[in-house]
Design a protein around this motif. Structure first.
Motif, PDB file in Angstrom:
ATOM      1  N   CYS A  75       0.919  -3.710  -3.865  1.00 22.55           N
ATOM      2  CA  CYS A  75       0.637  -4.818  -2.928  1.00 22.55           C
ATOM      3  C   CYS A  75      -0.933  -5.283  -3.050  1.00 22.55           C
ATOM      4  N   CYS A  76      -1.624  -5.088  -4.452  1.00 22.47           N
ATOM      5  CA  CYS A  76      -3.079  -5.621  -4.809  1.00 22.47           C
ATOM      6  C   CYS A  76      -3.114  -7.083  -4.488  1.00 22.47           C
ATOM      7  N   ASN A  77      -2.376  -7.964  -4.985  1.00 21.67           N
ATOM      8  CA  ASN A  77      -2.601  -9.295  -4.853  1.00 21.67           C
ATOM      9  C   ASN A  77      -1.282 -10.026  -4.300  1.00 21.67           C
ATOM     10  N   ILE A  78      -1.835 -10.949  -3.146  1.00 22.42           N
ATOM     11  CA  ILE A  78      -0.890 -11.904  -2.794  1.00 22.42           C
ATOM     12  C   ILE A  78      -0.935 -13.413  -3.304  1.00 22.42           C
ATOM     13  N   VAL A  99       9.213   2.259   4.180  1.00 23.75           N
ATOM     14  CA  VAL A  99       8.651   1.436   5.143  1.00 23.75           C
ATOM     15  C   VAL A  99       7.199   1.097   4.633  1.00 23.75           C
ATOM     16  N   CYS A 100       6.706  -0.034   4.541  1.00 23.33           N
ATOM     17  CA  CYS A 100       5.436  -0.341   3.986  1.00 23.33           C
ATOM     18  C   CYS A 100       4.266   0.542   5.155  1.00 23.33           C
ATOM     19  N   GLY A 101       3.212   1.033   4.306  1.00 22.17           N
ATOM     20  CA  GLY A 101       2.184   1.644   5.132  1.00 22.17           C
ATOM     21  C   GLY A 101       0.838   0.845   5.024  1.00 22.17           C
ATOM     22  N   ASN A 102       0.833  -0.219   4.397  1.00 26.39           N
ATOM     23  CA  ASN A 102      -0.370  -0.994   4.341  1.00 26.39           C
ATOM     24  C   ASN A 102      -1.323  -0.198   3.502  1.00 26.39           C
ATOM     25  N   CYS A 103      -0.878   0.619   2.490  1.00 24.48           N
ATOM     26  CA  CYS A 103      -1.715   1.580   1.804  1.00 24.48           C
ATOM     27  C   CYS A 103      -2.621   1.205   0.598  1.00 24.48           C
ATOM     28  N   HIS A 104      -3.372   2.103   0.191  1.00 23.63           N
ATOM     29  CA  HIS A 104      -4.580   1.953  -0.595  1.00 23.63           C
ATOM     30  C   HIS A 104      -4.187   2.980  -1.807  1.00 23.63           C
ATOM     31  N   ASN A 109       0.025  -4.375 -11.070  1.00 18.11           N
ATOM     32  CA  ASN A 109      -0.958  -4.824 -12.159  1.00 18.11           C
ATOM     33  C   ASN A 109      -1.173  -6.082 -12.161  1.00 18.11           C
ATOM     34  N   SER A 110      -0.299  -7.033 -11.597  1.00 14.05           N
ATOM     35  CA  SER A 110      -0.602  -8.589 -11.513  1.00 14.05           C
ATOM     36  C   SER A 110      -0.527  -9.390 -12.860  1.00 14.05           C
ATOM     37  N   ASN A 111      -0.206  -8.627 -14.111  1.00 14.21           N
ATOM     38  CA  ASN A 111       0.004  -9.392 -15.345  1.00 14.21           C
ATOM     39  C   ASN A 111       1.147 -10.640 -15.052  1.00 14.21           C
ATOM     40  N   ARG A 112       2.033 -10.286 -14.398  1.00 14.11           N
ATOM     41  CA  ARG A 112       3.128 -11.152 -14.087  1.00 14.11           C
ATOM     42  C   ARG A 112       2.683 -12.283 -13.341  1.00 14.11           C
ATOM     43  N   LEU A 113       1.768 -12.217 -12.322  1.00 10.88           N
ATOM     44  CA  LEU A 113       1.194 -13.414 -11.522  1.00 10.88           C
ATOM     45  C   LEU A 113       0.216 -14.179 -12.551  1.00 10.88           C
ATOM     46  N   ALA A 114      -0.613 -13.407 -13.325  1.00 10.95           N
ATOM     47  CA  ALA A 114      -1.553 -13.978 -14.272  1.00 10.95           C
ATOM     48  C   ALA A 114      -0.863 -15.099 -15.119  1.00 10.95           C
ATOM     49  N   CYS A 115       0.426 -14.547 -15.567  1.00 13.39           N
ATOM     50  CA  CYS A 115       0.957 -15.569 -16.523  1.00 13.39           C
ATOM     51  C   CYS A 115       1.784 -16.629 -15.802  1.00 13.39           C
ATOM     52  N   LEU A 116       2.083 -16.444 -14.510  1.00 16.78           N
ATOM     53  CA  LEU A 116       2.419 -17.784 -13.644  1.00 16.78           C
ATOM     54  C   LEU A 116       1.466 -18.787 -13.303  1.00 16.78           C
ATOM     55  N   LEU A 117       0.117 -18.204 -13.164  1.00 23.56           N
ATOM     56  CA  LEU A 117      -1.147 -19.102 -12.714  1.00 23.56           C
ATOM     57  C   LEU A 117      -1.453 -19.663 -13.921  1.00 23.56           C
ATOM     58  N   TYR A 118      -1.505 -19.025 -15.224  1.00 18.62           N
ATOM     59  CA  TYR A 118      -2.052 -19.631 -16.406  1.00 18.62           C
ATOM     60  C   TYR A 118      -1.795 -19.115 -17.668  1.00 18.62           C
ATOM     61  N   HIS A 147       8.407   4.669  -9.367  1.00 21.27           N
ATOM     62  CA  HIS A 147       7.832   6.105  -9.085  1.00 21.27           C
ATOM     63  C   HIS A 147       6.426   5.948  -8.739  1.00 21.27           C
ATOM     64  N   THR A 148       6.159   5.029  -7.578  1.00 24.33           N
ATOM     65  CA  THR A 148       4.653   4.847  -7.287  1.00 24.33           C
ATOM     66  C   THR A 148       4.260   5.854  -6.332  1.00 24.33           C
ATOM     67  N   GLY A 149       5.110   6.609  -5.668  1.00 25.04           N
ATOM     68  CA  GLY A 149       4.674   7.398  -4.678  1.00 25.04           C
ATOM     69  C   GLY A 149       3.963   6.908  -3.488  1.00 25.04           C
ATOM     70  N   THR A 150       4.249   5.644  -3.310  1.00 19.78           N
ATOM     71  CA  THR A 150       3.512   4.884  -2.012  1.00 19.78           C
ATOM     72  C   THR A 150       4.579   5.238  -0.853  1.00 19.78           C
ATOM     73  N   PRO A 151       3.946   5.164   0.430  1.00 23.65           N
ATOM     74  CA  PRO A 151       4.785   5.067   1.575  1.00 23.65           C
ATOM     75  C   PRO A 151       6.137   4.116   1.596  1.00 23.65           C
ATOM     76  N   CYS A 152       6.119   2.950   0.992  1.00 22.39           N
ATOM     77  CA  CYS A 152       7.342   2.373   0.927  1.00 22.39           C
ATOM     78  C   CYS A 152       8.243   3.022  -0.013  1.00 22.39           C
ATOM     79  N   ALA A 153       7.850   3.441  -1.071  1.00 22.97           N
ATOM     80  CA  ALA A 153       8.784   4.257  -1.850  1.00 22.97           C
ATOM     81  C   ALA A 153       9.275   5.625  -1.230  1.00 22.97           C
TER      82      ALA A 153
END
Length: 212
Positions: free
Chosen positions: A186-189, A175-180, A118-127, A165-171
């Motif tokens: 893993c939307c923003n690094i 193991v990370c599946g480099n998913c979309h 969602n990246s709200n956490r990183l938005a607050c870190l940045l500004y 409860h993301t339902g992603t491969p890692c969950a």
């Protein structure tokens, strides 16, 4: 925890704190979560507004409970009753007095490494928030940025995927599946290598295993 391990953590923290200073970020070391609570109280003015991202460390350390019991305005999105209220609380975090988070990884060179969905956490870190306090267990220390990203994919995303409860491969398979996928975390690094605004970002290293 053995004295040898505590001493080793203290030495590592000393090195990291020195490197954080070069990056205009303040670093502190606490031997326990209890010590971190007392340090946080010195940084956060009474009556000020508090926001936080998706952080298990904030609760595990007892910092969240200590602030809830004090004279602070807690901007808690979990108390929102509908999606629009959640959005408004998250937006209020951008203008809060202090924002709390952990980091997915912290390099010995003093770089914060984070991956977010969602990246709200990183938005607050940045500004936005006047002050950002990052609570970091020593289990999150890595050699470099690449090691930090690897740690996130192997150590942080699988349990976080289960928790959310993301339902992603890692969950699902651990193991990370480099998913979309729709629930991709893993939307923003983001690598934070320097802080422009002096005194804004404070890193509290804690000699415990905390968070994911």
């Amino acid at each position: 925890m053995s004295n040898a391990r505590k001493d080793a953590f203290a030495n590592t923290a000393k090195t990291i704190i020195k490197n954080l200073e070069r990056r205009n970020m303040e670093g502190y070391f606490c031997e326990s979560s209890a010590d971190a609570i007392e340090l946080v109280k010195k940084f956060v003015p009474k009556g000020s507004s508090i926001g936080w991202g998706g952080t298990e460390t904030f609760a595990e350390t007892g910092v969240k409970a200590a602030l809830e019991a004090g004279d602070y305005k807690m901007l808690d999105r979990s108390k929102a009753t509908n999606p629009e209220e959640v959005r408004q609380v998250i937006l209020s975090h951008l203008d809060c007095g202090t924002f709390f988070m952990s980091t997915n990884a912290l390099t010995t060179k003093g770089e914060l490494v984070n991956i977010d969905g969602n990246s709200n956490r990183l938005a607050c870190l940045l500004y936005g928030p006047k002050q950002v306090i990052v609570l970091v267990g020593m289990n999150k220390i890595v050699k470099d940025v690449s090691s930090g990203i690897e740690r996130i994919h192997t150590m942080a995303c699988p349990p976080n995927g289960k928790r959310l409860h993301t339902g992603t491969p890692c969950a699902e398979v651990g193991v990370c599946g480099n998913c979309h996928d729709e629930g991709c975390m893993c939307c923003n690094i983001v690598v934070t290598r320097h802080n422009r605004h002096e005194g804004r970002i404070k890193i509290i290293l804690i000699a415990e295993d905390l968070g994911f």
